[in-house]
Design an enzyme around this catalytic site. Sequence first.
Site, mmCIF file in Angstrom:
data_model
loop_
_atom_site.group_PDB
_atom_site.id
_atom_site.type_symbol
_atom_site.label_atom_id
_atom_site.label_comp_id
_atom_site.label_asym_id
_atom_site.label_seq_id
_atom_site.Cartn_x
_atom_site.Cartn_y
_atom_site.Cartn_z
ATOM 1 N N GLU A 132 0.859 -1.179 0.000
ATOM 2 C CA GLU A 132 0.000 0.000 0.000
ATOM 3 C C GLU A 132 0.897 1.231 0.000
ATOM 4 O OE1 GLU A 132 -2.983 0.096 3.097
ATOM 5 O OE2 GLU A 132 -2.857 2.283 3.259
ATOM 6 N N GLU A 173 -2.689 11.550 3.460
ATOM 7 C CA GLU A 173 -3.439 10.975 4.568
ATOM 8 C C GLU A 173 -3.256 11.832 5.816
ATOM 9 O OE1 GLU A 173 -4.316 6.545 6.415
ATOM 10 O OE2 GLU A 173 -2.269 7.044 5.810
#
Length: 270
Positions: free
Chosen positions: A85, A90
């Site tokens: 990932e 974020e």
Amino acid sequence: THGYVNYVDQGTAQSKGYISSGSPIYIGADHTNKASGRGRDSVRLTSKKSYNSGLFIWDVAHMPFGCGNWPALWTVGPNWPNQGEIDVVEGVNTGGNNAMTLHTNAGCTMNGQRSMTGKAGSTNCIGNTGCGVTDPRGTSFGQGFNSNNGGVFAMQWQSSSIRVWFWGRNGIPADITSKTPNPGSWGTPVADFPLGGSCSASHFSAHQVVIDNTFCGDWAGAVFNSMGCPGSCTSYVQNNPQDFKEAYWHINSIRVYQTRSEYNNATRTH
């Protein structure tokens, strides 16, 4: 992530006004009704195509912000964490600094020489914590980002490294604006993740591009109060729909650049 969220299908998102395909593209959440069941209605978009490398560029004008929010722009393989990932954008709640993180199975560490402007956290990329880098600029995420009319994030994924850059609205390189990007001219990235040696490139494959916004969960919920948010995260998200008017993405464009061999190595899911 165990978020307090109910991701809806395309038809529901369109009929309830959670998405619109104008310019910019709007991707939002329910900011009218109290939430119930699995959580507040939101949207998660996933690319039909999967990638094994490339140059990914997101032009973002606005991102979800405020207590309870956990927005992300990321890429991920189908068998987490075995195919990796890559979190490009974020953060949670009222935070103002972007976190860029790799997540893998065992055997990937960032022990090599790195050239970047961001601050490294853990160097072991395994599992939920991953190996992260924080952008020191307060315009890279949240309210500071939105007040600056956003900017551009670029992620270059090669067999030798994964690197991330960010530019505010007034600092976007001309080669990106002209759609002829040249990473060699961009200078030091904010995040540098060397591959090979202590982290084989084989940890990352068949990634789809994801845009989403969840609520509470393992990160936003755990630091809810310490970031100045009141009471219980789940209760706050459930009972204060009016506070989620800012829980939306405005995306000007998403572009993926690949060499012909990279393009031929990508896959499409019908």
